[in-house]
Every structure is written in structure tokens, then in C-alpha cells.
Design a protein around this motif. Structure first.
Motif, PDB file in Angstrom:
ATOM      1  N   GLY A   1      33.361 -17.313  30.438  1.00  0.00           N
ATOM      2  CA  GLY A   1      32.063 -17.396  31.079  1.00  0.00           C
ATOM      3  C   GLY A   1      31.927 -18.710  31.828  1.00  0.00           C
ATOM      4  N   TYR A   2      31.228 -18.682  32.946  1.00  0.00           N
ATOM      5  CA  TYR A   2      31.040 -19.929  33.711  1.00  0.00           C
ATOM      6  C   TYR A   2      29.586 -20.020  34.167  1.00  0.00           C
ATOM      7  CZ  TYR A   2      30.811 -17.375  38.148  1.00  0.00           C
ATOM      8  OH  TYR A   2      30.416 -16.550  39.175  1.00  0.00           O
TER       9      TYR A   2
ATOM     10  N   ASP B   1      28.716  -3.392  34.802  1.00  0.00           N
ATOM     11  CA  ASP B   1      28.197  -4.055  35.990  1.00  0.00           C
ATOM     12  C   ASP B   1      28.104  -5.559  35.770  1.00  0.00           C
ATOM     13  OD1 ASP B   1      27.872  -1.982  37.835  1.00  0.00           O
ATOM     14  OD2 ASP B   1      25.988  -1.349  36.921  1.00  0.00           O
ATOM     15  N   VAL B   2      28.321  -6.319  36.861  1.00  0.00           N
ATOM     16  CA  VAL B   2      28.245  -7.782  36.807  1.00  0.00           C
ATOM     17  C   VAL B   2      27.386  -8.274  37.962  1.00  0.00           C
ATOM     18  CG1 VAL B   2      30.431  -8.121  35.601  1.00  0.00           C
ATOM     19  CG2 VAL B   2      30.416  -7.919  38.099  1.00  0.00           C
ATOM     20  N   THR B   3      26.941  -9.522  37.873  1.00  0.00           N
ATOM     21  CA  THR B   3      26.043 -10.081  38.881  1.00  0.00           C
ATOM     22  C   THR B   3      26.719 -11.179  39.707  1.00  0.00           C
ATOM     23  OG1 THR B   3      25.126 -11.480  37.125  1.00  0.00           O
ATOM     24  CG2 THR B   3      23.902  -9.506  37.694  1.00  0.00           C
ATOM     25  N   TRP B   4      27.078 -12.294  39.078  1.00  0.00           N
ATOM     26  CA  TRP B   4      27.699 -13.392  39.815  1.00  0.00           C
ATOM     27  C   TRP B   4      29.138 -13.031  40.188  1.00  0.00           C
ATOM     28  CZ3 TRP B   4      26.255 -17.816  35.839  1.00  0.00           C
ATOM     29  CH2 TRP B   4      24.856 -17.890  35.732  1.00  0.00           C
ATOM     30  N   ASP B   5      29.770 -13.934  40.985  1.00  0.00           N
ATOM     31  CA  ASP B   5      31.192 -13.755  41.278  1.00  0.00           C
ATOM     32  C   ASP B   5      31.937 -13.459  39.979  1.00  0.00           C
ATOM     33  OD1 ASP B   5      30.697 -14.415  43.903  1.00  0.00           O
ATOM     34  OD2 ASP B   5      31.558 -16.420  43.792  1.00  0.00           O
ATOM     35  N   SER B   6      32.709 -12.396  39.975  1.00  0.00           N
ATOM     36  CA  SER B   6      33.414 -11.986  38.761  1.00  0.00           C
ATOM     37  C   SER B   6      34.821 -11.532  39.098  1.00  0.00           C
ATOM     38  CB  SER B   6      32.674 -10.849  38.051  1.00  0.00           C
ATOM     39  OG  SER B   6      31.360 -11.244  37.697  1.00  0.00           O
ATOM     40  N   VAL B   7      35.760 -11.861  38.220  1.00  0.00           N
ATOM     41  CA  VAL B   7      37.154 -11.490  38.405  1.00  0.00           C
ATOM     42  C   VAL B   7      37.653 -10.780  37.156  1.00  0.00           C
ATOM     43  CG1 VAL B   7      39.511 -12.386  38.570  1.00  0.00           C
ATOM     44  CG2 VAL B   7      37.731 -13.320  40.045  1.00  0.00           C
TER      45      VAL B   7
ATOM     46  N   GLU C   1      37.643 -22.989  39.303  1.00  0.00           N
ATOM     47  CA  GLU C   1      38.638 -23.619  38.434  1.00  0.00           C
ATOM     48  C   GLU C   1      39.171 -22.645  37.388  1.00  0.00           C
ATOM     49  OE1 GLU C   1      37.067 -26.400  35.286  1.00  0.00           O
ATOM     50  OE2 GLU C   1      35.250 -26.307  36.542  1.00  0.00           O
ATOM     51  N   TYR C   2      38.322 -21.779  36.893  1.00  0.00           N
ATOM     52  CA  TYR C   2      38.753 -20.810  35.875  1.00  0.00           C
ATOM     53  C   TYR C   2      39.683 -19.758  36.482  1.00  0.00           C
ATOM     54  CZ  TYR C   2      34.802 -22.999  33.571  1.00  0.00           C
ATOM     55  OH  TYR C   2      33.934 -23.920  33.041  1.00  0.00           O
ATOM     56  N   LEU C   3      39.395 -19.363  37.727  1.00  0.00           N
ATOM     57  CA  LEU C   3      40.239 -18.397  38.411  1.00  0.00           C
ATOM     58  C   LEU C   3      41.628 -18.987  38.682  1.00  0.00           C
ATOM     59  CD1 LEU C   3      40.841 -15.825  40.012  1.00  0.00           C
ATOM     60  CD2 LEU C   3      39.604 -16.838  41.955  1.00  0.00           C
TER      61      LEU C   3
ATOM     62  N   ILE D   1      36.715 -13.065  34.033  1.00  0.00           N
ATOM     63  CA  ILE D   1      35.997 -14.314  34.299  1.00  0.00           C
ATOM     64  C   ILE D   1      34.680 -13.924  34.943  1.00  0.00           C
ATOM     65  CG2 ILE D   1      36.103 -16.600  35.342  1.00  0.00           C
ATOM     66  CD1 ILE D   1      39.142 -16.138  35.709  1.00  0.00           C
ATOM     67  N   VAL D   2      33.582 -14.137  34.221  1.00  0.00           N
ATOM     68  CA  VAL D   2      32.277 -13.648  34.664  1.00  0.00           C
ATOM     69  C   VAL D   2      31.205 -14.700  34.410  1.00  0.00           C
ATOM     70  CG1 VAL D   2      32.908 -11.239  34.218  1.00  0.00           C
ATOM     71  CG2 VAL D   2      31.792 -12.573  32.420  1.00  0.00           C
ATOM     72  N   GLY D   3      30.062 -14.524  35.017  1.00  0.00           N
ATOM     73  CA  GLY D   3      28.938 -15.414  34.773  1.00  0.00           C
ATOM     74  C   GLY D   3      28.508 -15.376  33.317  1.00  0.00           C
ATOM     75  N   ARG D   4      27.907 -16.467  32.892  1.00  0.00           N
ATOM     76  CA  ARG D   4      27.499 -16.632  31.495  1.00  0.00           C
ATOM     77  C   ARG D   4      26.768 -15.413  30.943  1.00  0.00           C
ATOM     78  NH1 ARG D   4      25.940 -20.818  28.056  1.00  0.00           N
ATOM     79  NH2 ARG D   4      26.547 -22.390  29.591  1.00  0.00           N
TER      80      ARG D   4
END
Length: 392
Positions: free
Chosen positions: A82-83, A44-50, A89-91, A62-65
Motif C-alpha cells: 500500500g502507498y 476495483d481500485v481507485t488510485w494508480d494501481s499495479v 518507488e514501489y513499482l 501495489i495499490v493505494g492505502r
């Protein structure tokens, strides 16, 4: 290990389905689950994640810190970024590096188990990728998800077997509870107690799992058991139940006839109807093999019912079974508009299905449902096929 098997399967399906990259875009996945995460990632993830699976074998997350550690622990991704403030920009950097010509997203017009990307998240993704060529490359990942969901790996099949086996155990116990004067709700309560005792989830909504029908006044369908309908002599008792065990489901229907005083067998009308249902399921099972279309299997069973003079059942003969009770992939159903194109998909080895249908008699509804595995040459019954009407 299961997620590693499914991730590897997803990677291989890219070439098979003509998709260069499969992109899963989610946030707060515990609140809004996505079929891709459920099947191939399990984190499971919380912030915008790809999460990106590339045809060249690359996997990028690419996921939240604060989600990095959990994704890393999965061991599924070669690159984890992590961002903090924005994923944009990472996406873009990741997609430019991969440069896929087609990008599969989790949306579908026909299959709810492939339709995980909400419209809001789609608009958000397009906004993140504004002024890049990538939105013009979006395609549906439904063909990949259908195969990923329905083409079971051995570990999935074993979990389904276990779920079916424990459901059969509960069926054997519930027979002792079927007697005149007991309500549908009391039978359901006994089954729920068995679920709790064994720490099992229900395969669908708790209040309607099991479905219990006794006699002609009880309406077959997805409604909950009633406390005002009591088992009586001369009733047919129908129970539809399934459990969730280790993330995988079972789904079976079983039948009993409650004898009247002086009866030593069910009435001829009841016996004929039951035998017709069994012959129809046998016809469906005989038609079920790799390469056939779902509607062809349904037609084989439906023909038996109609030729015997009964009204045709108003649902599909069988649905996929796995992570969900109604799993994705090819449907064993008629080519009705409400099913979209799913009945026109081809069956594959490794698919797991229910075979279910029924008819109505003056003593109540008769419905049987079995769980089967498609093999290279036909089917294997995972459940114990109820070919004889039980009597109490």
C-alpha cells in the motif's frame, strides 16, 4: 473460486506466450474497466494501481492505502503493498526484484477485449519508469489475454450454459406474443419485462437487446425495435437476444413465419432460404474443432450461402462468447482488414462461440444464431439448434 482459477490460468499462460511478467496498470477501474482485472482479479481500485503476475509464480499488487483490504480479501496476491503519495518507488522496486526481460501490457491492435491500457496511462507508466530499463521491455499481452479470455474454465462454461438456458426459456414465452398487429417494440417490451422479472442484464445495450425484425421493411442490424412496424401475415419475424447472468452472456437468434390465410406452410422461397441458413451453420459447426484457423470455419459456412445463390453475409460467422457478448480470442471470420489478425488465430478446446448468419427474402430477414462449445473432437451445442422454421 472463479477468479482463483483464472489467475492460475494466467500464471500458466506466461510461459506459453513467452512473457516474463504480465503487468496491469489501472486507476479508477470502476470508471475505466480493464480486461485483466475483469478476468483474473475482480477487485476495483481507485488510485494508480499495479498488478504483476511473474513467470516465477510471484504475484505482486501495489495499490493505494484504502484499496489494500479489498485486494487482500481476494486472496490472489502473495505480496500486497500500500502507498500514500506515489506508486513510483514501489513499482520500480518490484520490477527490479522480478527483473523480467519482457513485460506484457494490456494493449492490442486487433482485439478490443485485450486493449485496456489507455494511451494516457501508457505515457504515465513510462514516466513513472523513466531512467529505468523497463519501458524498453514492454510488449503486448494480447496473446496471453486472448487465451485467458477464450479458453474457458469449467466454472465459466457452466455460467454460459445457465445464461443460454434462461434465454431459451424466454424465447419459448415470446412465441405467444407474435401475432398480427403487434409491433416490434411491443415484442421487445415483453422480453424486457422477462429480463426484469428474472433480474437479468442484457448481453449488449439494453435499447437494442433484443433486436426484433418483422417483414421486409425492417432493417436487420443493431438498431432498436420500432413501434411503427407491425407483425403482419406473410412476415418473417426475427429476434436476436441475449442475457447476462452471473457475469456471463448468451446470444441467440430465432425465427418465425406468420402464415397468411389459407397457407399451411411457408412459401417455397422462405423455406429454401431457411434450409440454406441451417446447412451453412451445420457446415461451420462441422469445420469447428481445435487447431483450425478461424477463417477456415467461416469459409465453410460462407461457401454454402454463396453456392446457393445468395449474397454473402457481411460479418463474421462467429465471435467468442463469455464475459462479453463479443468476447475476445480467435474470430470465426474472413480475413478482412477490419478484423485484423483475429481470424488467423487457431481455435482451441474450451472456446465458446456463436454461429450466426442470415439471408434476405421478400418476406424479411432470416437469421439463426447458435451458441457452441469447442470440445477436443468438435463442438457441443449449448443452445437448442433451431433446425425448423417456427410458424404462428
Amino acid at each position: 473460486m472463479l477468479y482463483h482459477q483464472k489467475a492460475a490460468q494466467a500464471q500458466a499462460l506466461l510461459a506459453e506466450t513467452g512473457i516474463d511478467a504480465w503487468l496491469i496498470f489501472v486507476r479508477e477501474s470502476a470508471i475505466r474497466p480493464d480486461p485483466g482485472i475483469e478476468l483474473a482479479i475482480g477487485v476495483d481500485v481507485t488510485w494508480d494501481s499495479v498488478f504483476v503476475f511473474g513467470r516465477n509464480g510471484q504475484r505482486v499488487a501495489i495499490v493505494g492505502r484504502y484499496d489494500v483490504a479489498g485486494v487482500r480479501a481476494s486472496g490472489l496476491f502473495d505480496t500486497i503493498v500500500g502507498y500514500d503519495e506515489s506508486i513510483r518507488e514501489y513499482l520500480i522496486e518490484a520490477l527490479r526484484r522480478l527483473d523480467p526481460l519482457t513485460i506484457g501490457l494490456n494493449y492490442s491492435l486487433d482485439d478490443p477485449t485485450a486493449d485496456g491500457l489507455t494511451y494516457g496511462m501508457f505515457l504515465h507508466l513510462c514516466d513513472l519508469l523513466a531512467d529505468t530499463p523497463f519501458p524498453s521491455r514492454f510488449v503486448s499481452a494480447a496473446p496471453l489475454l486472448a487465451k485467458l479470455r477464450s479458453r474457458k474454465v469449467p466454472a465459466e462454461i457452466e455460467r454460459i450454459r445457465a445464461a443460454v438456458a434462461v434465454t431459451e426459456e424466454i424465447v419459448d414465452l415470446v412465441e405467444q406474443q407474435i401475432r398480427p398487429g403487434v409491433s416490434e417494440a411491443q415484442i421487445a417490451a415483453f422480453i424486457h419485462d422477462e429480463f426484469r422479472r428474472r433480474h437479468l442484464g442484457s448481453a449488449w445495450a439494453w435499447d437494442a437487446c433484443p433486436i426484433v425484425n418483422s417483414g421486409p421493411e425492417s432493417e436487420a442490424g443493431h438498431g432498436g425495435p420500432r413501434d411503427d412496424i407491425l407483425v403482419q401475415p406473410g412476415h418473417l419475424v426475427h429476434i436476436d437476444l441475449g442475457v447476462q447472468l452471473d457475469g456471463y452472456c448468451s446470444d441467440i437468434q430465432r425465427m418465425w413465419y406468420v402464415r397468411r390465410a389459407g397457407e399451411d406452410a411457408p412459401p417455397q422461397e422462405v423455406q429454401r432460404a431457411f434450409e440454406t441458413v441451417i446447412r451453412a451453420i451445420e457446415a461451420g459447426a462441422a469445420a469447428l474443432r481445435p487447431g483450425v484457423y478461424g477463417y477456415e470455419v467461416d469459409a465453410a459456412a460462407r461457401r454454402v450461402i454463396v453456392d446457393a445463390g445468395y449474397d454473402e453475409y457481411k460479418h463474421a460467422l462467429g465471435h467468442g462468447l463469455g464475459r462479453a457478448c463479443h468476447d475476445g480470442g480467435p474470430l470465426l471470420g474472413p480475413r478482412w482488414p477490419r478484423y485484423g489478425r483475429t481470424p488467423e488465430m487457431q481455435v482451441e478446446a474450451g472456446n465458446v462461440y456463436t454461429l450466426e448468419l442470415g439471408v434476405t427474402t421478400s418476406a424479411g430477414y432470416i437469421g439463426i444464431e447458435e451458441d457452441v462449445l469447442v470440445t477436443d473432437h468438435g463442438v457441443e451445442f449449448l443452445s437448442r439448434f433451431q433446425r425448423t422454421l417456427r410458424e404462428v
